[in-house]
Scaffold this motif. Structure first.
Motif, short mmCIF file in Angstrom:
data_model
loop_
_atom_site.label_atom_id
_atom_site.label_comp_id
_atom_site.label_asym_id
_atom_site.label_seq_id
_atom_site.Cartn_x
_atom_site.Cartn_y
_atom_site.Cartn_z
N UNK A 16 -4.85 -11.63 7.62
CA UNK A 16 -3.40 -11.51 7.79
C UNK A 16 -3.06 -11.92 9.22
N UNK A 17 -2.52 -13.13 9.35
CA UNK A 17 -2.17 -13.66 10.68
C UNK A 17 -1.00 -12.91 11.31
N UNK A 18 -0.07 -12.49 10.47
CA UNK A 18 1.15 -11.85 10.95
C UNK A 18 1.25 -10.45 10.32
N UNK A 19 1.25 -9.43 11.15
CA UNK A 19 1.26 -8.05 10.66
C UNK A 19 2.42 -7.79 9.70
N UNK A 20 3.52 -8.50 9.87
CA UNK A 20 4.67 -8.28 8.98
C UNK A 20 4.37 -8.77 7.55
N UNK A 21 3.33 -9.57 7.38
CA UNK A 21 2.93 -10.05 6.05
C UNK A 21 1.95 -9.11 5.35
N UNK A 22 1.46 -8.10 6.06
CA UNK A 22 0.41 -7.24 5.52
C UNK A 22 0.82 -6.55 4.23
N UNK A 23 2.00 -5.99 4.19
CA UNK A 23 2.45 -5.27 3.00
C UNK A 23 2.43 -6.18 1.77
N UNK A 24 2.95 -7.38 1.90
CA UNK A 24 2.97 -8.32 0.79
C UNK A 24 1.57 -8.71 0.33
N UNK A 25 0.68 -8.90 1.28
CA UNK A 25 -0.70 -9.27 0.93
C UNK A 25 -1.39 -8.12 0.18
N UNK A 26 -1.14 -6.90 0.61
CA UNK A 26 -1.73 -5.74 -0.06
C UNK A 26 -1.15 -5.60 -1.47
N UNK A 27 0.14 -5.73 -1.60
CA UNK A 27 0.78 -5.62 -2.92
C UNK A 27 0.24 -6.69 -3.87
N UNK A 28 0.15 -7.94 -3.37
CA UNK A 28 -0.38 -9.02 -4.21
C UNK A 28 -1.80 -8.72 -4.67
#
Length: 67
Positions: A16-28
């Protein structure tokens, strides 16, 4: 950060390059059981080689190479 990227890449894990993308990556990932299974297997295959015996052998080989 630091050496984690190499460990994650070699173990086939999500980066995860950008911490703000973490939630989406986890959900996916939570929605994709096959991907979770594959990532788990790949991570285990990579991490199982990190044993005390391996590190001891590698350190001894490095020291012998230097001296």
């Amino acid at each position: 950060k630091g050496g984690m990227r190499e460990l994650l890449e070699e173990g086939g894990q999500i980066i995860c390059e950008d911490f703000s993308d973490l939630k989406g990556k986890v959900i996916d990932l939570l929605k994709d059981s096959k991907k979770r299974e594959i990532m788990g297997e790949n991570g285990y295959k990579f991490a199982k080689d990190f044993t005390l015996e391996r590190f001891k052998k590698d350190w001894i080989a490095l020291i012998n190479k230097i001296i």
